[in-house]
Design an enzyme around this catalytic site. Structure first.
Site, mmCIF file in Angstrom:
data_model
loop_
_atom_site.group_PDB
_atom_site.id
_atom_site.type_symbol
_atom_site.label_atom_id
_atom_site.label_comp_id
_atom_site.label_asym_id
_atom_site.label_seq_id
_atom_site.Cartn_x
_atom_site.Cartn_y
_atom_site.Cartn_z
ATOM 1 N N THR A 1 36.137 -71.373 -32.183
ATOM 2 C CA THR A 1 36.422 -72.579 -33.079
ATOM 3 C C THR A 1 37.683 -73.365 -32.443
ATOM 4 O OG1 THR A 1 35.778 -71.641 -35.338
ATOM 5 C CG2 THR A 1 37.099 -73.393 -35.192
ATOM 6 N N ASP B 1 42.783 -75.447 -40.369
ATOM 7 C CA ASP B 1 43.884 -76.237 -39.931
ATOM 8 C C ASP B 1 43.509 -76.611 -38.383
ATOM 9 O OD1 ASP B 1 44.989 -74.033 -38.065
ATOM 10 O OD2 ASP B 1 44.835 -73.138 -40.344
ATOM 11 N N ASP C 1 30.863 -71.826 -41.152
ATOM 12 C CA ASP C 1 31.274 -70.688 -40.263
ATOM 13 C C ASP C 1 31.747 -69.428 -41.121
ATOM 14 O OD1 ASP C 1 32.176 -69.758 -37.474
ATOM 15 O OD2 ASP C 1 33.892 -69.441 -38.830
ATOM 16 N N HIS D 1 30.282 -74.431 -32.007
ATOM 17 C CA HIS D 1 29.567 -73.341 -31.367
ATOM 18 C C HIS D 1 28.682 -72.816 -32.254
ATOM 19 C CE1 HIS D 1 31.689 -70.764 -34.589
ATOM 20 N NE2 HIS D 1 32.722 -71.245 -34.259
HETATM 21 ZN ZN LIG Z 1 33.594 -68.485 -36.488
#
Ligand SMILES: [Zn+2]
Length: 488
Positions: free
Chosen positions: A74, A155, A248, A296
């Site tokens: 990330t 964040d 995610d 990703h």
């Molecule tokens: Zn991840």
């Protein structure tokens, strides 16, 4: 004669004023965390007309956009999208990496305080990011008159995209149950944020990241930022960097298939449709430039693949690091392994130096030990990756991802679909990412709105091409560490 000359001068001056560089009113970067490229099509029949399908239909679709580096995680993805650069140059070598033998989180900054809560979740800043972002370049081009803001539950997904010169960044504090910022940006939250927090909050410690509510709150916060800061209503172009984090967290827990992943993408599609309608009404159709991408992708769950005879599995990274530490201890009499992360082994320089051993000897020995694992195709000495017998594009991805000051010394390239996980059991239902392979590295990349004509290409492009493309369209300098190419 003098009169004619002054008239001519006046004419030229007014022409110059009219010929102000043409730019959109607002640039919106939208990153969907862990969005595999094929989600555009896997759920296509169920998407409505106004969200993802609208982007595909009315936008320009780069169908083969890849990450040009490892590790595919990330913090690296978000920094690379907006800097057009790679960990070797940005300094963001992972979600966690080592600075002076200390294993640190990418955005931790103990020198700042949370604004909007008194917890640790707010002690964050982009101080570890070395490179400029699109937003920084926009600031430089407009003498900081543009407003650049980052919004995400995570964040790092709000802070790194917006860059160091950002006006504001807002992220979710789980203990507080609402959005916060840090003293890096401000001393108190603006009124529109405190007003927002009164309406959109959760009880303390509720994990909003694993909930569809997280998607809704993120888009609501993006709209509140546009309203509160009047983004897209100024003389100069503004920029809003949005990242959707729940996709995610839900992917990690429940994997790429099943009800949970389905539901979060349906929520994303619905909220995106309403956000696009909002932008049309507020900023105006054709007045904003938006790009959609991901930081990703993700692997499929290995138990699900194995059930259909596809070669797959998980390896326990904690055990790999422990076993390696034990082997080095036996051979050299000390234990220098800090951890395995990012598919890398991190070694402690000071411990090695204190024992008067050459670091290269330890690295070579560690590599020979790791190569005994039949699931590891390649184990590479990062400092000498260019000389390693590793096929392209993997070799280049290792070099691009290796930040000499902060990365681990050794990269592990396992067999395809063999990912590192703390749970390798037959009951494991989740997934991971971080590898070079297409499942982790192939991401959506769609440009939409201002000066975009519909179309698509199958040619290979890279995540790092996004920033120079946006900068070229805006006629601003590309970020200072950019290695990508402008696509138009
Ligand atoms: Zn991840």
């Amino acid at each position: 004669m003098k009169k004619i000359f002054s008239l001519a001068l006046l004419f030229c001056l007014s022409l110059a004023a009219m010929a102000q560089t043409e730019r959109p009113k607002l640039v919106v970067g939208l990153v969907v965390d862990q969005m595999r490229w094929d989600y555009l099509y896997y759920y296509e029949n169920e998407y409505g007309e106004g969200g993802l399908k609208r982007l595909v239909k009315e936008g320009y679709n780069y169908q083969n956009c890849m990450l040009p580096y490892v590790p595919s995680v990330t913090a690296v993805g978000h920094s690379s999208i907006y800097t057009g650069s790679v960990p070797a140059l940005t300094g963001i070598a992972g979600n966690y990496f080592c600075i002076d033998d200390k294993y640190v989180y990418a955005c931790t900054d103990p020198s700042v305080k949370s604004v909007g809560s008194d917890g640790k979740d707010g002690q964050m800043s982009p101080k570890n990011l070395w490179a400029t972002t699109i937003g920084d370049q926009l600031h430089l081009a407009t003498d900081y008159k543009s407003k650049v803001i980052g919004v995400a539950l995570k964040d790092r997904a709000a802070i790194l995209p917006a860059g160091r010169s950002a006006d504001d960044a807002y992220w979710w504090d789980t203990d507080a149950g609402h959005f916060v910022s840090s003293t890096f940006y401000m001393q108190t939250l603006p009124k529109w944020v405190t007003d927002f927090n009164k309406q959109y909050y959760t009880k303390s410690k509720f994990n909003i990241k694993t909930s569809n509510l997280g998607v809704t709150y993120t888009f609501k916060m993006a709209e509140a930022a546009i309203d509160g800061e009047q983004l897209g209503q100024h003389d100069q172009t503004d920029m809003l960097c949005i990242s959707v984090s729940s996709t995610d967290a839900i992917g990690h827990k429940f994997s790429t298939r099943g009800k949970e992943n389905h539901d979060v993408y349906m929520t994303l599609d619905k909220e995106l449709a309403s956000f696009l309608s909002y932008l049309d009404a507020k900023v105006g159709k054709g007045n904003y430039l938006l790009f959609l991408t991901a930081d990703h992708g993700a692997a499929h769950n290995f138990n699900q693949l194995e059930a259909h005879r596809i070669a797959a599995g998980g390896w326990d990274y904690n055990k790999t690091a422990e076993d390696l530490g034990t082997a080095i201890q036996k051979k050299f009499g000390f234990q220098p392994v800090i951890t395995e992360d990012n598919y890398q082994i991190f070694l402690n320089d000071s411990i090695i130096a204190a024992h008067g051993v050459k670091k290269q000897e330890v690295v070579d020995y560690a590599i020979s030990e790791l190569r005994k694992d039949p699931n590891f195709l390649f184990v590479v000495d990062n400092e000498h990756a260019a000389e390693a017998t590793v096929p392209e594009p993997i070799k280049t991805k290792i070099i691009n991802g290796y930040c000499r000051q902060r990365s681990g010394e050794i990269t592990i390239i396992p067999r395809a679909e063999y990912f590192g996980t703390s749970d390798t059991s037959a009951n494991y239902k989740g997934t991971q990412h971080g590898q070079w392979n297409p499942y982790d590295a192939h991401i959506p990349c769609i440009f939409f709105g201002w000066h975009i004509t519909p179309g698509e290409t199958n040619r290979t492009t890279y995540m790092t091409d996004i920033a120079p493309t946006v900068c070229a369209m805006l006629h601003i300098q590309r970020p200072n560490s950019c290695v990508g190419e402008a696509l138009r």
